[in-house]
Design a protein around this motif. Structure first.
Motif, PDB file in Angstrom:
ATOM      1  N   LEU A   1       0.833  -1.206   0.000  1.00 50.24           N
ATOM      2  CA  LEU A   1       0.000   0.000   0.000  1.00 50.24           C
ATOM      3  C   LEU A   1       0.869   1.258   0.000  1.00 50.24           C
ATOM      4  CD1 LEU A   1      -2.743   1.470   0.309  1.00 50.24           C
ATOM      5  CD2 LEU A   1      -2.493   1.175   2.793  1.00 50.24           C
ATOM      6  N   LEU A   2       1.859   1.294   0.885  1.00 50.74           N
ATOM      7  CA  LEU A   2       2.673   2.501   1.035  1.00 50.74           C
ATOM      8  C   LEU A   2       3.495   2.799  -0.207  1.00 50.74           C
ATOM      9  CD1 LEU A   2       3.937   2.122   4.720  1.00 50.74           C
ATOM     10  CD2 LEU A   2       2.126   3.617   3.856  1.00 50.74           C
ATOM     11  N   GLN A   3       3.976   1.750  -0.903  1.00 45.33           N
ATOM     12  CA  GLN A   3       4.811   2.021  -2.060  1.00 45.33           C
ATOM     13  C   GLN A   3       4.012   2.523  -3.271  1.00 45.33           C
ATOM     14  OE1 GLN A   3       6.973  -1.379  -3.497  1.00 45.33           O
ATOM     15  NE2 GLN A   3       5.162  -2.666  -3.670  1.00 45.33           N
ATOM     16  N   HIS A   4       2.684   2.431  -3.200  1.00 45.47           N
ATOM     17  CA  HIS A   4       1.843   2.947  -4.269  1.00 45.47           C
ATOM     18  C   HIS A   4       1.249   4.313  -3.939  1.00 45.47           C
ATOM     19  CE1 HIS A   4       1.951  -1.247  -5.775  1.00 45.47           C
ATOM     20  NE2 HIS A   4       1.806  -0.649  -6.941  1.00 45.47           N
ATOM     21  N   LEU A   5       1.561   4.825  -2.744  1.00 46.20           N
ATOM     22  CA  LEU A   5       1.101   6.158  -2.373  1.00 46.20           C
ATOM     23  C   LEU A   5       2.201   7.162  -2.662  1.00 46.20           C
ATOM     24  CD1 LEU A   5      -0.672   5.444   1.045  1.00 46.20           C
ATOM     25  CD2 LEU A   5      -1.724   5.730  -1.206  1.00 46.20           C
ATOM     26  N   HIS A   6       1.827   8.283  -3.246  1.00 49.95           N
ATOM     27  CA  HIS A   6       2.821   9.274  -3.662  1.00 49.95           C
ATOM     28  C   HIS A   6       3.632   9.807  -2.481  1.00 49.95           C
ATOM     29  CE1 HIS A   6       4.687  12.477  -5.966  1.00 49.95           C
ATOM     30  NE2 HIS A   6       4.252  13.357  -5.069  1.00 49.95           N
TER      31      HIS A   6
ATOM     32  N   PRO B   1       7.237  -6.207  -1.654  1.00 55.98           N
ATOM     33  CA  PRO B   1       6.933  -6.902  -2.909  1.00 55.98           C
ATOM     34  C   PRO B   1       7.252  -6.066  -4.131  1.00 55.98           C
ATOM     35  CG  PRO B   1       4.918  -6.091  -1.898  1.00 55.98           C
ATOM     36  CD  PRO B   1       6.029  -5.781  -0.938  1.00 55.98           C
ATOM     37  N   ASP B   2       7.395  -6.738  -5.256  1.00 52.34           N
ATOM     38  CA  ASP B   2       7.559  -6.066  -6.533  1.00 52.34           C
ATOM     39  C   ASP B   2       6.268  -5.312  -6.848  1.00 52.34           C
ATOM     40  OD1 ASP B   2       7.662  -5.373  -9.276  1.00 52.34           O
ATOM     41  OD2 ASP B   2       8.979  -7.065  -9.702  1.00 52.34           O
ATOM     42  N   PRO B   3       6.335  -3.996  -7.048  1.00 56.21           N
ATOM     43  CA  PRO B   3       5.098  -3.229  -7.248  1.00 56.21           C
ATOM     44  C   PRO B   3       4.365  -3.564  -8.537  1.00 56.21           C
ATOM     45  CG  PRO B   3       7.025  -1.862  -7.675  1.00 56.21           C
ATOM     46  CD  PRO B   3       7.529  -3.144  -7.095  1.00 56.21           C
ATOM     47  N   SER B   4       5.057  -4.214  -9.481  1.00 60.01           N
ATOM     48  CA  SER B   4       4.419  -4.517 -10.765  1.00 60.01           C
ATOM     49  C   SER B   4       3.716  -5.876 -10.782  1.00 60.01           C
ATOM     50  CB  SER B   4       5.473  -4.488 -11.883  1.00 60.01           C
ATOM     51  OG  SER B   4       6.429  -5.520 -11.704  1.00 60.01           O
ATOM     52  N   LEU B   5       3.848  -6.645  -9.700  1.00 61.39           N
ATOM     53  CA  LEU B   5       3.260  -7.987  -9.656  1.00 61.39           C
ATOM     54  C   LEU B   5       2.089  -8.027  -8.682  1.00 61.39           C
ATOM     55  CD1 LEU B   5       6.506 -10.168  -9.545  1.00 61.39           C
ATOM     56  CD2 LEU B   5       5.071  -9.652 -11.527  1.00 61.39           C
TER      57      LEU B   5
ATOM     58  N   ARG C   1      15.378  -3.131  -8.772  1.00 63.98           N
ATOM     59  CA  ARG C   1      15.189  -3.268  -7.332  1.00 63.98           C
ATOM     60  C   ARG C   1      15.127  -4.744  -6.969  1.00 63.98           C
ATOM     61  NH1 ARG C   1      10.018  -0.808  -4.301  1.00 63.98           N
ATOM     62  NH2 ARG C   1       9.222  -2.931  -4.548  1.00 63.98           N
ATOM     63  N   ASP C   2      15.897  -5.119  -5.973  1.00 62.23           N
ATOM     64  CA  ASP C   2      16.068  -6.526  -5.614  1.00 62.23           C
ATOM     65  C   ASP C   2      15.416  -6.777  -4.254  1.00 62.23           C
ATOM     66  OD1 ASP C   2      16.928  -9.124  -5.463  1.00 62.23           O
ATOM     67  OD2 ASP C   2      18.962  -8.611  -4.836  1.00 62.23           O
ATOM     68  N   THR C   3      14.080  -6.912  -4.256  1.00 64.29           N
ATOM     69  CA  THR C   3      13.360  -7.084  -2.996  1.00 64.29           C
ATOM     70  C   THR C   3      12.321  -8.199  -3.133  1.00 64.29           C
ATOM     71  OG1 THR C   3      11.683  -5.433  -3.605  1.00 64.29           O
ATOM     72  CG2 THR C   3      13.620  -4.633  -2.412  1.00 64.29           C
ATOM     73  N   GLY C   4      11.729  -8.550  -1.993  1.00 60.15           N
ATOM     74  CA  GLY C   4      10.679  -9.555  -1.991  1.00 60.15           C
ATOM     75  C   GLY C   4      11.095 -10.832  -1.272  1.00 60.15           C
TER      76      GLY C   4
END
Length: 217
Positions: A39-44, A76-80, A142-145
């Motif tokens: 949620l937080l990574q998709h908020l501006h 998580p990867d924001p695109s998945l 970005r290498d996360t998840g």
């Protein structure tokens, strides 16, 4: 393979029946953390802070990568889509936590993630001409998840219960993945598995353990 996991699942069910949600606090916390970070990574207004706290890249200084690793495991990867990832974490982390304990579950997850990060840095340093190097553009993402942690925990639990067919199947699947389609995630999964196998081999050699006989806490 079903016979190998019958004992595992019986132990998992027994512990969950006896303690309920209290049997898997790490697993529930991990799922909540993944949802929150998604949620937080998709908020501006909070995207930048999420990157600063958990965004790991192969080009980062080591000390920054180490500081960000605990958060990066659950970022998580924001695109998945996040739901499939949540299901993996709920199942695999839950099985690990109820069979080998919360501390070991967290330790294996963090060490597997660090092993993957170490591979990415090696590959960036070695370049694509040294095996198993990857092109630079594949390493600067970005290498996360938690995917490397999930794979490593699956192997770790299988080793503890001497579920050899399961171990072989997971390792073979990871090898096939990187051979058929070389990618950073696949190599990081293999790095995490290699670390778990090395730790298990060292433990057996030094102590003559028989993990199926008990569940360490």
């Amino acid at each position: 393979m079903a016979a190998e996991w019958r004992t595992v699942l019986t132990d998992v069910a027994t512990r969950i029946r006896s303690r309920g949600p209290r049997a898997v606090p790490v697993t529930l916390g991990a799922c909540a953390g993944i949802l929150l970070l998604q949620l937080l990574q998709h908020l501006h207004g909070t995207h930048t802070w999420v990157e600063r706290l958990g965004g790991v890249y192969a080009g980062l200084p080591w000390w920054q990568a180490l500081l960000r690793t605990p958060v990066s495991v659950f970022l998580p990867d924001p695109s998945l889509p996040v739901w499939g990832l949540l299901l993996q974490v709920l199942v695999v982390f839950g099985i690990a936590e109820t069979t080998v304990g919360p501390r070991r579950t967290l330790a294996v997850a963090l060490l597997a993630t660090l092993a993957g990060t170490g591979f990415a840095r090696y590959s960036l340093w070695a370049g694509p001409h040294w095996p198993p190097g990857l092109p630079a553009h594949d390493l600067l993402v970005r290498d996360t998840g938690p995917s490397a942690a999930v794979v490593a925990l699956g192997v770790h639990v299988a080793l503890r219960y001497r579920a050899w067919w399961t171990v072989g199947t997971i390792v073979l699947a990871m090898v096939v993945e990187v051979v058929s389609l070389p990618n950073l995630a696949g190599y990081e999964h293999l790095a995490g598995v290699a670390l778990v196998l090395a730790l298990f081999t060292r433990q057996v050699a030094s102590r003559g353990d028989h993990p199926a006989a008990r569940h360490p806490r």
